[in-house]
Write a protein that holds these residues in place. Structure first.
Motif, PDB file in Angstrom:
ATOM      1  N   CYS A 107      -8.349   9.767 -11.806  1.00  0.00           N
ATOM      2  CA  CYS A 107      -7.300   9.059 -11.066  1.00  0.00           C
ATOM      3  C   CYS A 107      -7.732   8.898  -9.616  1.00  0.00           C
ATOM      4  O   CYS A 107      -8.149   9.871  -8.979  1.00  0.00           O
ATOM      5  CB  CYS A 107      -5.991   9.829 -11.154  1.00  0.00           C
ATOM      6  N   TYR A 108      -7.664   7.673  -9.139  1.00  0.00           N
ATOM      7  CA  TYR A 108      -8.028   7.357  -7.761  1.00  0.00           C
ATOM      8  C   TYR A 108      -6.896   6.581  -7.107  1.00  0.00           C
ATOM      9  O   TYR A 108      -6.394   5.613  -7.686  1.00  0.00           O
ATOM     10  CB  TYR A 108      -9.281   6.477  -7.695  1.00  0.00           C
ATOM     11  N   ASN A 109      -6.549   6.951  -5.897  1.00  0.00           N
ATOM     12  CA  ASN A 109      -5.550   6.198  -5.142  1.00  0.00           C
ATOM     13  C   ASN A 109      -6.176   5.027  -4.391  1.00  0.00           C
ATOM     14  O   ASN A 109      -5.538   3.995  -4.220  1.00  0.00           O
ATOM     15  CB  ASN A 109      -4.813   7.111  -4.165  1.00  0.00           C
ATOM     16  N   GLN A 139      -6.002   3.633  -9.591  1.00  0.00           N
ATOM     17  CA  GLN A 139      -5.978   3.719 -11.045  1.00  0.00           C
ATOM     18  C   GLN A 139      -5.638   5.113 -11.525  1.00  0.00           C
ATOM     19  O   GLN A 139      -5.939   6.108 -10.886  1.00  0.00           O
ATOM     20  CB  GLN A 139      -7.331   3.332 -11.639  1.00  0.00           C
ATOM     21  N   ALA A 140      -5.017   5.157 -12.693  1.00  0.00           N
ATOM     22  CA  ALA A 140      -4.955   6.363 -13.493  1.00  0.00           C
ATOM     23  C   ALA A 140      -5.990   6.151 -14.597  1.00  0.00           C
ATOM     24  O   ALA A 140      -6.430   5.032 -14.831  1.00  0.00           O
ATOM     25  CB  ALA A 140      -3.562   6.556 -14.076  1.00  0.00           C
ATOM     26  N   GLY A 141      -6.381   7.209 -15.248  1.00  0.00           N
ATOM     27  CA  GLY A 141      -7.378   7.101 -16.314  1.00  0.00           C
ATOM     28  C   GLY A 141      -8.084   8.422 -16.465  1.00  0.00           C
ATOM     29  O   GLY A 141      -7.524   9.475 -16.135  1.00  0.00           O
ATOM     30  N   ASP A 167       4.425   1.257 -13.668  1.00  0.00           N
ATOM     31  CA  ASP A 167       5.321   1.896 -12.696  1.00  0.00           C
ATOM     32  C   ASP A 167       5.192   1.249 -11.315  1.00  0.00           C
ATOM     33  O   ASP A 167       6.202   0.985 -10.647  1.00  0.00           O
ATOM     34  CB  ASP A 167       5.036   3.395 -12.598  1.00  0.00           C
ATOM     35  N   VAL A 168       3.961   0.996 -10.884  1.00  0.00           N
ATOM     36  CA  VAL A 168       3.764   0.349  -9.580  1.00  0.00           C
ATOM     37  C   VAL A 168       4.381  -1.050  -9.600  1.00  0.00           C
ATOM     38  O   VAL A 168       5.105  -1.439  -8.676  1.00  0.00           O
ATOM     39  CB  VAL A 168       2.270   0.293  -9.193  1.00  0.00           C
ATOM     40  N   ALA A 169       4.116  -1.796 -10.656  1.00  0.00           N
ATOM     41  CA  ALA A 169       4.662  -3.152 -10.759  1.00  0.00           C
ATOM     42  C   ALA A 169       6.192  -3.126 -10.753  1.00  0.00           C
ATOM     43  O   ALA A 169       6.836  -3.929 -10.072  1.00  0.00           O
ATOM     44  CB  ALA A 169       4.135  -3.851 -12.006  1.00  0.00           C
ATOM     45  N   ASP A 170       6.787  -2.196 -11.496  1.00  0.00           N
ATOM     46  CA  ASP A 170       8.252  -2.082 -11.510  1.00  0.00           C
ATOM     47  C   ASP A 170       8.800  -1.764 -10.125  1.00  0.00           C
ATOM     48  O   ASP A 170       9.826  -2.308  -9.713  1.00  0.00           O
ATOM     49  CB  ASP A 170       8.705  -1.017 -12.501  1.00  0.00           C
ATOM     50  N   ALA A 191       0.832  -1.208   0.000  1.00  0.00           N
ATOM     51  CA  ALA A 191       0.000   0.000   0.000  1.00  0.00           C
ATOM     52  C   ALA A 191       0.867   1.258   0.000  1.00  0.00           C
ATOM     53  O   ALA A 191       0.558   2.232  -0.698  1.00  0.00           O
ATOM     54  CB  ALA A 191      -0.946  -0.005   1.198  1.00  0.00           C
ATOM     55  N   ASN A 192       1.950   1.245   0.762  1.00  0.00           N
ATOM     56  CA  ASN A 192       2.850   2.400   0.805  1.00  0.00           C
ATOM     57  C   ASN A 192       3.490   2.671  -0.553  1.00  0.00           C
ATOM     58  O   ASN A 192       3.678   3.830  -0.940  1.00  0.00           O
ATOM     59  CB  ASN A 192       3.924   2.219   1.873  1.00  0.00           C
ATOM     60  N   ILE A 193       3.840   1.605  -1.277  1.00  0.00           N
ATOM     61  CA  ILE A 193       4.399   1.779  -2.624  1.00  0.00           C
ATOM     62  C   ILE A 193       3.364   2.438  -3.529  1.00  0.00           C
ATOM     63  O   ILE A 193       3.654   3.414  -4.225  1.00  0.00           O
ATOM     64  CB  ILE A 193       4.878   0.431  -3.199  1.00  0.00           C
ATOM     65  N   ILE A 194       2.142   1.915  -3.509  1.00  0.00           N
ATOM     66  CA  ILE A 194       1.073   2.488  -4.329  1.00  0.00           C
ATOM     67  C   ILE A 194       0.855   3.956  -3.946  1.00  0.00           C
ATOM     68  O   ILE A 194       0.808   4.836  -4.818  1.00  0.00           O
ATOM     69  CB  ILE A 194      -0.230   1.682  -4.160  1.00  0.00           C
ATOM     70  N   ASP A 195       0.733   4.217  -2.656  1.00  0.00           N
ATOM     71  CA  ASP A 195       0.489   5.579  -2.171  1.00  0.00           C
ATOM     72  C   ASP A 195       1.609   6.534  -2.592  1.00  0.00           C
ATOM     73  O   ASP A 195       1.363   7.715  -2.850  1.00  0.00           O
ATOM     74  CB  ASP A 195       0.350   5.600  -0.654  1.00  0.00           C
ATOM     75  N   GLY A 196       2.826   6.027  -2.658  1.00  0.00           N
ATOM     76  CA  GLY A 196       3.980   6.857  -3.004  1.00  0.00           C
ATOM     77  C   GLY A 196       3.908   7.466  -4.396  1.00  0.00           C
ATOM     78  O   GLY A 196       4.575   8.473  -4.673  1.00  0.00           O
TER      79      GLY A 196
END
Length: 148
Positions: free
Chosen positions: A117-119, A112-114, A36-39, A7-12
Motif C-alpha cells: 500500500c502506497y499513499n 494504491q492498496a494491494g 472508497d476514494v471515489a465515493d 490530495a487531502n481526501i486521498i491522504d485521509g
C-alpha cells in the motif's frame, strides 16, 4: 474541488496504515480503496473487483467516467478531478502531482492498496514495464462526455 483538496481526501484514508486496505489472508483491497476514494469525492466507481470495474468502464459504458490518456489523467488529478489507472487485476488512484504532467506513464503519481500500500508513489511501483501498456486510464466528467 482543487488538487490540494483531492490530495487531502486521498491522504485521509491513510492507505499505508489503515487495516481495511492492508493485505490479509492472500487478499488485497485495491478495488475497495479506489471505490472508497471515489465515493468520498462523490464520483462513484463501478462496484465489484477489478475485472468487473474494467468491464464496466470499457468503451465508456459507466456514467461520467471516460477513457483518457495517462497525461490527461494526471493533469485532471492535478486539477482536483478524480482519475484512475486500471487493469483487469489492479486499480490505482491517480493523485495530484504539484501541477506537473509526466513525460512517461511510469511517472504518473498514484495511491494504491494491494500487495503493498502506497499513499504517494509512481505508477512504476504498481505495474512493471511489460504490463504498463495494458493500463487504461479514466477520469470523471461531471457534465458528461469530454470534449476531446
Amino acid at each position: 474541488m482543487t488538487g490540494k483538496e483531492y490530495a487531502n481526501i486521498i491522504d485521509g484514508f491513510d492507505v499505508e496504515h489503515n487495516s481495511k486496505y492492508l493485505p490479509s489472508g492472500g487478499n488485497t483491497y485495491c478495488n475497495i480503496f479506489a471505490q472508497d476514494v471515489a465515493d468520498a469525492c462523490d464520483t462513484p466507481l463501478p462496484t465489484g473487483g477489478c475485472e468487473n470495474m474494467w468491464n464496466s468502464l470499457a468503451h465508456n459504458q459507466f456514467p461520467k467516467w471516460w477513457s483518457v490518456t495517462y497525461k490527461q489523467a494526471q493533469s485532471r488529478a492535478n486539477d482536483g478531478i478524480p482519475s484512475i489507472g486500471i487493469t483487469k487485476d489492479h486499480v490505482v488512484i491517480v493523485r495530484p502531482n504539484n501541477g506537473s504532467v509526466p513525460s512517461d506513464v511510469k511517472y504518473v503519481r498514484i495511491a494504491q492498496a494491494g500487495k503493498t500500500c502506497y499513499n504517494d508513489t509512481t505508477l512504476a511501483y504498481a505495474w512493471g514495464a511489460a504490463a504498463r501498456s495494458n493500463v487504461r486510464f479514466y477520469s470523471w466528467y461531471e457534465t458528461g462526455q469530454p470534449d476531446y
